[in-house]
Design a protein around this motif. Structure first.
Motif, short mmCIF file in Angstrom:
data_model
loop_
_atom_site.label_atom_id
_atom_site.label_comp_id
_atom_site.label_asym_id
_atom_site.label_seq_id
_atom_site.Cartn_x
_atom_site.Cartn_y
_atom_site.Cartn_z
N GLY A 82 -4.50 2.81 10.72
CA GLY A 82 -5.43 3.94 10.76
C GLY A 82 -4.88 5.05 11.64
O GLY A 82 -3.76 5.01 12.10
N GLY A 83 -5.71 6.05 11.93
CA GLY A 83 -5.31 7.13 12.82
C GLY A 83 -4.93 8.39 12.08
O GLY A 83 -4.96 8.45 10.85
N ASP A 84 -4.55 9.39 12.84
CA ASP A 84 -4.25 10.70 12.28
C ASP A 84 -2.79 10.76 11.87
O ASP A 84 -1.96 11.40 12.51
N TYR A 85 -2.41 10.06 10.80
CA TYR A 85 -1.04 10.04 10.33
C TYR A 85 -0.79 11.19 9.35
O TYR A 85 -1.70 11.65 8.68
N ARG A 86 0.43 11.59 9.20
CA ARG A 86 0.81 12.63 8.26
C ARG A 86 1.99 12.14 7.43
O ARG A 86 2.83 11.38 7.91
N ILE A 139 0.84 -1.20 0.00
CA ILE A 139 0.00 0.00 0.00
C ILE A 139 0.87 1.25 0.00
O ILE A 139 1.90 1.32 0.66
N ALA A 140 0.44 2.26 -0.76
CA ALA A 140 1.18 3.51 -0.87
C ALA A 140 1.17 4.27 0.45
O ALA A 140 0.31 4.07 1.31
N LEU A 141 2.14 5.19 0.58
CA LEU A 141 2.31 5.94 1.83
C LEU A 141 1.06 6.75 2.16
O LEU A 141 0.58 6.76 3.29
N GLU A 142 0.49 7.45 1.16
CA GLU A 142 -0.69 8.26 1.44
C GLU A 142 -1.91 7.41 1.75
O GLU A 142 -2.82 7.84 2.48
N SER A 143 -1.95 6.18 1.22
CA SER A 143 -3.07 5.29 1.52
C SER A 143 -2.98 4.78 2.95
O SER A 143 -4.00 4.63 3.64
N LEU A 144 -1.77 4.49 3.42
CA LEU A 144 -1.60 4.09 4.82
C LEU A 144 -1.96 5.24 5.76
O LEU A 144 -2.53 5.02 6.84
N GLN A 171 -2.21 6.62 -8.78
CA GLN A 171 -0.81 6.67 -8.34
C GLN A 171 -0.53 5.68 -7.20
O GLN A 171 0.59 5.21 -7.05
N SER A 172 -1.56 5.35 -6.39
CA SER A 172 -1.33 4.34 -5.34
C SER A 172 -1.22 2.96 -5.96
O SER A 172 -0.51 2.09 -5.44
N ASP A 173 -1.89 2.69 -7.10
CA ASP A 173 -1.68 1.44 -7.83
C ASP A 173 -0.27 1.39 -8.41
O ASP A 173 0.34 0.32 -8.51
N VAL A 174 0.27 2.57 -8.83
CA VAL A 174 1.65 2.62 -9.34
C VAL A 174 2.63 2.22 -8.24
O VAL A 174 3.61 1.50 -8.48
N TRP A 175 2.39 2.69 -7.00
CA TRP A 175 3.25 2.27 -5.87
C TRP A 175 3.25 0.74 -5.74
O TRP A 175 4.30 0.12 -5.60
N VAL A 177 10.73 -6.54 8.61
CA VAL A 177 9.89 -5.42 9.04
C VAL A 177 8.47 -5.94 9.21
O VAL A 177 7.89 -6.51 8.28
N GLU A 178 7.89 -5.78 10.42
CA GLU A 178 6.53 -6.23 10.68
C GLU A 178 5.53 -5.31 9.98
O GLU A 178 5.81 -4.16 9.67
N ASN A 179 4.32 -5.87 9.74
CA ASN A 179 3.27 -5.06 9.10
C ASN A 179 3.01 -3.78 9.87
O ASN A 179 2.80 -2.71 9.30
N SER A 180 2.99 -3.87 11.21
CA SER A 180 2.70 -2.70 12.04
C SER A 180 3.82 -1.66 12.00
O SER A 180 3.63 -0.53 12.44
N GLU A 181 5.00 -2.03 11.47
CA GLU A 181 6.14 -1.12 11.44
C GLU A 181 6.36 -0.50 10.08
O GLU A 181 7.25 0.35 9.91
N VAL A 182 5.58 -0.90 9.06
CA VAL A 182 5.84 -0.46 7.69
C VAL A 182 5.70 1.04 7.55
O VAL A 182 6.52 1.72 6.93
N TYR A 183 4.63 1.62 8.14
CA TYR A 183 4.40 3.06 7.96
C TYR A 183 5.56 3.87 8.54
O TYR A 183 6.06 4.79 7.89
#
Length: 842
Positions: free
Chosen positions: A804-808, A674-679, A687-691, A711-717
């Motif tokens: 999820g959550g208020d990520y930037r 998943i793309a950074l902005e989608s996470l 563009q997220s499909d391009v990622w 790298v665990e799934n929870s650590e990817v972002y």
């Protein structure tokens, strides 16, 4: 190798007790015993015949082994094979292994295999800390094993050798010490020396005061106190003493309670409401009590008053009515007085209640209160207490001169009130009876065969069964029904075969489809049988509706939709019929090229050809305004001509130019693709499909490795937000990695379009040269497997919950953040003119 005493018993009971004679389930291959040196690898294999589904699991020492990338291979009809590998064996990996199959409510197990690990000694028992009184003797214990054996133990106490080598296990007797001292033991064998943990001998002392004394719960007048022990003095605490000081208004004094610990709790019941208390605690070990903790003060909560105000009287004058009552004591009030509530009624009809701060009330206009009834109640912030006895206001002339006359008047008034109330009740009952008898004999006694029930939705079950299900029986929307009507295939034309694979929402089965006089081999996606809601079925059929309009050699095409009738179920199970892909999914094909029993070389030109096929398919989907949202090697299929087709549109969404799809709620999504902005914000664009395509390129160039190893799934972002990206694979050319890396720009509009990616990959493929010799690739978290030339296979995959959550995330002009390498082409020039800007608010 030494094994726990229970392992042979478990194996005898499990293997011999559950393999039923004549069941048809046979293990054609069992894991073999292996002895290896620490750090080397172990490869265990197992095969079973007589089961239709690949549900084989591995166990070690009786516990199930959980592996995310375990591979199952078919060796023939109802014949499956699986492998389990250990890359770098350590002492804790030694033990007994076997594989296990659950089939028809029975469990079948293979023969066990013992894995023996040779290395430096392994401690079965480290020396433990000791707490003792000064000068009291005690023993220290240490045990270690090989292989190889024998193992000898050397003790060290206070920095000096306490005793020479002795056979393991070893016990060291110490005559006693007067101060704290450190100790440990060394284990020696032919492979080397191991050192145990360092233990400490502590001298017991009195405990310290308890800490964190607090009110844990407060429910009405019941309180729960909690505290934590301080320093225990190296000795177990047995009891704690709790002192509670009552308020002076309740007699004062200190009560003392003895509490067994743990837990460090005390429940105090039936305290006085709205009162101040103090408490403190001391705890005891075998040497005596600790000092008390500091005093803790608390106040019990308020509640409604316990009693009604007493002595309610009235004084009727010419211009006003004066009412008074007695003040409640603090113990009766049980809280802070908010007000006195005065309610009154005139002629049996309640009037608006009045509130007064004091224990008296002055009401003007005395005449309007004749024959009125008054009651008073005390109120705290929690609520009002009980009402006082009512008094009736009568004119002075009507007040009788004697007590007998007073009682008579009161009796007559009460009698009139009761009579009026009885009349009112009878009137209501008569009205109800008149209303109900309009619908039948409500008051008639039911006969012995009568049945009472509430009205509910009913269904006619007397009609004949329909030979085939129709789309009308699914309860889906009309647009979807119209779109699928011309591709509906009768169930009797399908013959389902064995299961090719299983997923979260259903399974894929091999099948034969009769079309006229010919029979076609197909793959059928069958929804889970426990799905019984129209919304879930409609979501499944939307994928088929998208595929119906696809006509491209690199996008899988829909053959049709069929409905499977289920006995006793209201809704049929939808089945999506797709072309049969001989070589399965691209991810498993890449794994088998490296890790199968007959590995084969895939040239760079072949791998680039796979990527060109995927890019063509995705470019076609983008022109149709379709977001895939789950692009990965596992969702790309290989047909008999080795052409890649993009498949699995379960997460697809129709979009329109200038729009983006925002996911409304959390769902299971493939985090590592998943793309950074989608996470960050659940935003999906082309563009997220391009990622995801860039991650798929990395999968292909590594021949099926898992992205972000370690790298665990929870650590990817957090990994991505720091600017980290997938590393360049060892055999990947710089120009190929440059294209791959351009897909992961933190700014979505700076990523190339699929049309531009297709042009770049076609150019790289044309320039590809024969591959140089390469060392074997290391694959993290994958078990190897075997497969014949025409074998069927299934790869079990798992998806992770999207973050999820208020990520930037970083947004800015192309090249900000250091993501683009020097000399790389400017992706902004590659954007297609007809694409509108997508504005993402951060």
């Amino acid at each position: 190798m030494r094994l726990p005493w229970w392992i042979p018993v478990v194996l005898i009971q499990t293997h011999c007790g559950l393999c039923r004679p004549g069941s048809g389930v046979v293990f054609t291959r069992n894991p073999a015993n292996q002895t290896v040196t620490q750090g080397n690898s172990v490869h265990l294999g197992c095969a079973v015949e007589g089961i239709s589904d690949a549900d084989i699991s591995w166990r070690k020492d009786g516990l199930k082994i959980h592996s995310n990338d375990q591979m199952h291979l078919t060796l023939g009809d109802q014949h499956w094979e699986t492998y389990y590998s250990l890359k770098s064996v350590q002492q804790q990996d030694a033990g007994v292994y076997w594989c296990e199959v659950d089939f028809h409510s029975l469990t079948y197990t293979s023969q066990p295999a013992w894995v023996t690990v040779e290395g430096v000694p392994h401690f079965l028992q480290d020396p433990q800390d000791v707490a003792t009184l000064p000068g009291v003797p005690f023993d220290l214990r240490c045990a270690a094993v090989g292989p190889p054996e024998p193992v000898e133990v050397v003790w060290w106490v206070g920095g000096a050798a306490a005793r020479g080598p002795s056979p393991s296990p070893s016990v060291l007797h110490v005559q006693g010490v007067n101060s704290s001292v450190k100790f440990y033991c060394e284990a020696h064998n032919a492979k080397g020396i191991s050192v145990s943990r360092t233990g400490t001998v502590n001298i017991k002392v009195l405990p310290s005061p308890p800490v964190e004394l607090r009110v844990l719960r407060m429910e009405e007048n019941n309180i729960t106190l909690s505290w934590k022990p301080g320093f225990t003095g190296y000795s177990e605490l047995s009891t704690c003493t709790v002192q509670v000081s009552a308020p002076s208004g309740l007699g004062g004094g200190v009560s003392e309670l003895e509490v067994g610990v743990p837990p460090y709790l005390l429940h105090l019941h039936h305290l006085t409401f709205y009162s101040n208390y103090t408490t403190r605690v001391a705890c005891h070990n075998e040497l005596g009590p600790s000092p008390f903790s500091p005093w803790l003060g608390f106040q019990t909560p308020q509640t409604v008053p316990a009693v009604a105000p007493r002595n309610l009287t009235f004084d009727l004058r010419e211009q006003e009515l004066h009412l008074g009552w007695a003040v409640l004591a603090e113990a009766e009030l049980r809280g802070r007085l908010l007000a006195y509530k005065l309610q009154w009624s005139l002629g049996g009809e309640g009037q608006e209640a009045l509130l007064f701060k004091e224990n008296s009330a002055r009401l003007s206009g005395a005449g309007r209160f004749f024959n009125s009834s008054f009651q008073v109640s005390a109120c705290t912030v929690i609520g009002c207490g009980p009402w006082s006895r009512p008094i009736t206001v009568l004119p002075a002339a009507a007040v009788p001169a004697s007590p007998q006359r007073s009682h008579l008047v009161v009796g007559v008034s009460l009698g009139a009130l009761v009579a009026s109330m009885v009349g009112l009740v009878l009137m209501v009952l008569l009205q109800r009876r008149e209303k109900e008898t309009q619908f039948g004999s409500v008051f008639k006694d039911p006969g012995p065969d009568s049945v009472s029930f509430l009205a509910a939705r009913s269904f006619n079950r007397q009609g004949p069964d329909l030979p085939d299900s129709t789309l009308d029986s699914l309860g889906i929307n009309e647009d979807l029904k119209t779109k699928l009507q011309d591709v509906l295939i009768q169930e009797r034309l399908l013959t389902l075969g064995h299961v090719l694979g299983k997923g979260e929402f259903g399974s894929v089965r091999e099948a034969l489809l009769k079309t006229g006089d010919s029979v076609q081999k197909v793959a059928v996606k069958v929804l889970r049988s426990d799905v019984d809601s129209s919304s879930d079925i409609e979501q499944c059929l939307k994928e088929a509706a998208y595929m119906k309009d696809f006509t491209h050699p690199n996008v899988i095409q829909l053959i049709g939709v069929s409905l499977h009738r289920r006995a006793g179920q209201r809704l049929p199970v939808p089945m999506v019929i797709l072309p049969f892909m001989k070589h399965g999914d691209l991810h498993t094909f890449l794994l088998l090229s490296r890790l199968g029993d007959d590995p084969f070389e895939l040239s760079v030109q072949t791998l680039l050809g796979f990527l060109v096929d995927v890019a063509r398919g995705m470019d076609y989907l983008s022109t149709k305004n379709i977001l895939h949202r789950d692009l990965a090697a596992r969702n790309c299929m290989l047909n008999e001509n080795m052409t890649v087709c993009v498949a699995d549109f379960g997460l697809s969404k129709k979009i329109y130019s200038g729009d983006y799809y925002r996911q409304g709620s959390l769902s299971k999504l493939p985090v590592k693709w998943i793309a950074l902005e989608s996470l960050a914000d659940n935003v999906y664009t082309c563009q997220s499909d391009v990622w995801a395509f860039g991650v798929t390129m990395w999968e292909v160039m590594t021949r099926g490795q898992t992205p972000y190893p370690g790298v665990e799934n929870s650590e990817v972002y957090e990994y991505l937000i720091k600017g980290e990206r997938l590393k360049q694979p060892p055999d990947c050319r710089d120009d190929v990695y440059e294209v791959m890396h351009s897909c992961w720009s933190p700014v979505p509009k700076c990523r190339p379009s699929f049309q531009r990616l297709l042009e770049q990959l076609e150019g790289l493929g044309a320039a590809a040269s024969p591959p140089p010799p390469r060392p074997p690739l290391l694959y993290v978290n994958l078990e190897g497997g075997e497969q014949g030339a025409e074998s069927d296979w299934v790869m079990t995959c798992s998806a992770a919950m999207a973050i999820g959550g208020d990520y930037r995330y970083i947004m800015g002009p192309c090249g900000d953040g250091g993501e683009e390498e020097e000399g790389s082409p400017d992706p902004l020039q590659d954007l297609r003119d007809e694409e509108d800007d997508v504005v993402i608010h951060v």
